[in-house]
Each structure stands twice: as structure tokens, then as C-alpha cells.
Design an enzyme around this catalytic site. Sequence first.
Site, mmCIF file in Angstrom:
data_model
loop_
_atom_site.group_PDB
_atom_site.id
_atom_site.type_symbol
_atom_site.label_atom_id
_atom_site.label_comp_id
_atom_site.label_asym_id
_atom_site.label_seq_id
_atom_site.Cartn_x
_atom_site.Cartn_y
_atom_site.Cartn_z
ATOM 1 N N ASN A 151 -79.678 -34.161 -8.912
ATOM 2 C CA ASN A 151 -78.927 -35.346 -8.459
ATOM 3 C C ASN A 151 -79.642 -36.659 -8.752
ATOM 4 O O ASN A 151 -79.015 -37.697 -8.876
ATOM 5 C CB ASN A 151 -78.553 -35.221 -6.982
ATOM 6 C CG ASN A 151 -79.751 -35.224 -6.070
ATOM 7 O OD1 ASN A 151 -80.851 -34.869 -6.471
ATOM 8 N ND2 ASN A 151 -79.556 -35.618 -4.831
ATOM 9 N N GLY A 227 -84.761 -29.371 -2.828
ATOM 10 C CA GLY A 227 -83.591 -28.514 -3.011
ATOM 11 C C GLY A 227 -83.067 -28.038 -1.673
ATOM 12 O O GLY A 227 -83.186 -28.742 -0.667
ATOM 13 N N GLU A 249 -88.731 -30.971 0.292
ATOM 14 C CA GLU A 249 -87.703 -31.955 0.653
ATOM 15 C C GLU A 249 -86.377 -31.220 0.589
ATOM 16 O O GLU A 249 -85.896 -30.923 -0.502
ATOM 17 C CB GLU A 249 -87.679 -33.106 -0.366
ATOM 18 C CG GLU A 249 -88.809 -34.071 -0.276
ATOM 19 C CD GLU A 249 -88.943 -34.681 1.102
ATOM 20 O OE1 GLU A 249 -87.953 -34.716 1.856
ATOM 21 O OE2 GLU A 249 -90.059 -35.104 1.427
ATOM 22 N N CYS A 283 -79.167 -36.189 -1.064
ATOM 23 C CA CYS A 283 -79.688 -35.584 0.178
ATOM 24 C C CYS A 283 -79.477 -36.551 1.322
ATOM 25 O O CYS A 283 -79.392 -36.152 2.468
ATOM 26 C CB CYS A 283 -81.177 -35.308 0.095
ATOM 27 S SG CYS A 283 -81.718 -34.615 -1.417
ATOM 28 N N GLU A 382 -74.701 -28.752 5.038
ATOM 29 C CA GLU A 382 -74.723 -29.727 3.938
ATOM 30 C C GLU A 382 -73.692 -29.329 2.881
ATOM 31 O O GLU A 382 -73.718 -28.224 2.371
ATOM 32 C CB GLU A 382 -76.123 -29.766 3.310
ATOM 33 C CG GLU A 382 -76.248 -30.864 2.284
ATOM 34 C CD GLU A 382 -77.650 -30.985 1.710
ATOM 35 O OE1 GLU A 382 -78.230 -29.952 1.316
ATOM 36 O OE2 GLU A 382 -78.164 -32.120 1.646
ATOM 37 N N GLU A 461 -92.652 -37.763 0.526
ATOM 38 C CA GLU A 461 -92.877 -38.215 -0.837
ATOM 39 C C GLU A 461 -92.909 -39.736 -0.850
ATOM 40 O O GLU A 461 -92.565 -40.392 0.127
ATOM 41 C CB GLU A 461 -91.740 -37.721 -1.731
ATOM 42 C CG GLU A 461 -91.667 -36.221 -1.717
ATOM 43 C CD GLU A 461 -90.889 -35.665 -2.869
ATOM 44 O OE1 GLU A 461 -89.660 -35.609 -2.788
ATOM 45 O OE2 GLU A 461 -91.533 -35.293 -3.867
#
Length: 492
Positions: A151, A227, A249, A283, A382, A461
Site C-alpha cells: 500500500n 502486514g 506494524e 493501516c 480490518e 518506525e
Amino acid sequence: MVHEYKLFIGGELRDSSTGEVFDDINPASLENLATLQVAGIEDVDRAVEAAEIGFRIWSEIPAPRRAEVLLRAARILQERKEELAVLMTKEMGKILPETRGDVQEAIDITFYAAGEGRRMLGETTTSELKEKLCMTLLRPIGVVGMITPWNFPIAIPSWKIMPALVTGNAIVFKPASDTPLLAIKLVEILMEAGLPPGVLNIVLGPGGTVGKAIVQHPRIKAISFTGSLETGKWIMEEGAKTMKRVSLELGGKNPVIIMDDADIELALEGVLWGAFGTTGQRCTATSRLILHEKIKNEFINRLLVKTKALRIGNGLLPETDIGPVINKAQLEKIERYVRTGKEEGATLLLGGNTTDPGLPGYFFEPTIFTDVRPDMRIAQEEIFGPVLSVITVSSLEEAIEVANNTKYGLSSAIYTGNIINAFKAIEKIEAGITYVNAPTIGAEVHLPFGGVKGTGNGFREAGTEAIKEFTEVKAVYIDYSGKLQKAQIDSE
Ligand code: UN1
């Protein structure tokens, strides 16, 4: 004939051991952009060997010199921004302004990480003994494995690669199979910028084989993965077997709370951008709209008008607001969730179907469900598509309770004109990121990115946290007394 790409290992293009290839499909037109060789387990082995050699060279180069490679890479990324953005829209589907943003995010983190090359800050501190000094140093981890999603095809790899490089690590990189070209371009740019061979190696192919081989490799010291929660859990379990550092993440089910004292027009713009930008495939996408009952009717009516006005189509065209979703499997997943939402008793207010803007690709209408209960699957899981679930509440306390009622905790937002509401939300929402009067998307690279609960495992991150993600800390004690001093014993 489309071009066939090989693997890139030890600074060279190498044929894969499998003899297999896969296609890179434009999700808007279904055109095949390229063919790519599928790596095998042996190729991952070769990549690790090359990375070990690369690591020995790279880790010895002083950090400010390593940073110069990054600075050059950042400038090349700047020069090639438009070309990369156009390619990304073809490969991934999102609209040009967003793919330009994706490249810009890569440029930003590359400059940022380069700056860290002259910091690499540890601590200098006192000792409990006389004539003794204590400090910490940051050391690279070694060979690290990176597995990245489609993405943000260049931004997310850059969030990982740039901090890992400036701190002296070598990398085995497996990008998503939906967006391999952008990953290859990024590697080429770093090589052009002067990265020594072996420091960054790319192996392409499915997560089930190539990703697995990376995760299980005994000589890969750390894994950085973005992912799904399911895969993240598996990586953590598997990584434990070879004592890897695993930074994750994972997903989000990001809420936006709109209070009755909010600037409605501002909030509408934020919801529209947060929920349907990138076709909902972030996300950080807004997937739950938690709306104060006093403004419910007005807000929904106005949201409906604005959402209906969004134009779906080819992301290369300036008039397009929403591009395709990434692939057929993802399209089918979204369709399944729409069915689930209806079965659960939510009201499908808008959308819910695939659509045909005159292209054969994977297009889906922006979709809004109302009358959603917080425990419904469409409010819990999600979806990663343009689907927004609206939940009505009657107080800030209830809004926060609903916001926190999920297994994820990545991004969150509140729209309110009341500073007390804003600070309470900042304090009480369980998430790695909270925005006030701004949408759930739009993180900047000098702040930590990541989340709590099922979204991650404590790592972040970007920002200075990224330096921690890719370094080991060494404590150093320097005794200049010239005699044996015993800590805890002589210090009484
Ligand atoms: C993601 O959602 O996968 O904050 C990354 C944002 C972007 C990064 C998103 N800067 O939405």
C-alpha cells in the site's frame, strides 16, 4: 513482451533458482507491467551470504559517511519523484497526488535518516566509582530481513531501509509481490547513490516461501514486518526459534470521534480523506466513524453528498479521487465484509458494490454503513478497503469506550472545538497515534509510527525510534583510576 526482472543479490542481477516467474498487474487496467523471477530458499541463502559480506564492509564505514550515500539517494529520489509516482499509480493504483506523497515520504525519511548519521546518540553518564566514566554506544544488529506491504510501495520500505542502513546493517528485502517494481527502483537508486554490493539484496516471491525462508533463517538477526496481525503473530512465534528481534506494524481499525461541538465542515473533509483516500487501503485509514447523536443526521446527510461526488477511476487522471483496490483477492474480501455487514443488521447507506468506470480493473464504490454496533465484525476487523462504519454515541466517555473496543490501536482522531474533550481523548484513547482536528492518516516521518495492542509488539518506525529498531545498545565502562575498583562493593 514485458521485461523480466531477476533477483538482485550481492550487487548483481542473478537468475533465481526456481525458474518460476510472476506477473505485475496494473489493478486499474489489468495490463501486465512486468514479469519477475520468484526466489527460492537457496536464493534467500545466497542473499544472506551476500549480506554478511556487505555487512562487514558497511558496518566499518563511519555513520556520517554512510549518511552521504543516503543523501545522494534522497536527491535522486527527488529528481525522479514524478517518474516514480507515475509508475506507482500504474503498479498500485492510488491516485497521482498520493503516489507523489508516497515518494515524498521516502525522500523525507531518507534525509531524516541521513541526518541521524551525525547523531547516533548514546548516553554519557556518571559512575558510582571514582575516575570511571560510563556511556552507551549504538551498534548495528547485522543482517536484517524486511518484509513490506504494497500500500506504500516506496515509503514503507524506506522507513525500514534508510534507518537500518545509516546505523550500519545489511538487508535482505522482500517487497510485496503486488508492487515489486517500485522496490526494485528503490534498490537501484541506492546502488546508484554508492551503496556497496551486498548491503541491500532483494528477493521476490510469495510470503509463504520467500518470506518464510527469511523469517526462519538462522543468520538473519532481526525482522521488520508490516502486514497482517495473523502473519505478525506467526513471525513472532517463528522468530523466537532463532532468537530474532521482531518488529511488527500490523493492522488498524482506526476511529474518528466527531463531537457535537466540532467544526462540521472540517470534520467532513477529514472523514472523507481518512476513509476513502488510498481507497481505504492504509493501516491508518478511518474505518469507524464515532458520531455524536446530536449531529448525526446533519453529518451523515452531508457526508453522503460529498461521498457521492467522489470520482472513481484511473489514478493517472487528474479528475480521479479514488483508484482501484489492489487485486482480486482484496476486492473479494471487501465484498465479503459488505455481505457480513448486511447480515449483521447494519444499514448499507451507500455503495457496497464493484463498479465499472470504463476500465477492467478492481474498482469498488465508497461504502458507508450506519446503525453499526461496536461489536459487529465490520466494526472490529480490518477490511482494508473503502468501507466506513458509523457508530452513534451520546457522550465523549461512550465515544472513547467505543474507540477502544477493538483489538487494534494504531491511529485515532477526534474533532472537537472543546479543549477539554481533546485532552481527555489524547489521554484515554488506546492508540499509537492520536490526531486532534485532523484525519487518522497523515503521519510525518520524524515522529514515531506504530501502535498498541494487536497493532504491534512495542516497536515504532520512523523518528528516533527507528534508530532503536535497528541498533543494539552497548554499555561501556572506562576505568581510568589505574586500580581494580569493584562496583557495588568499593562504592559504599
Ligand atoms: C499505512 O497506513 O500503511 O500516516 C502507512 C499515513 C501515511 C503512512 C501510512 N503517512 O497515513
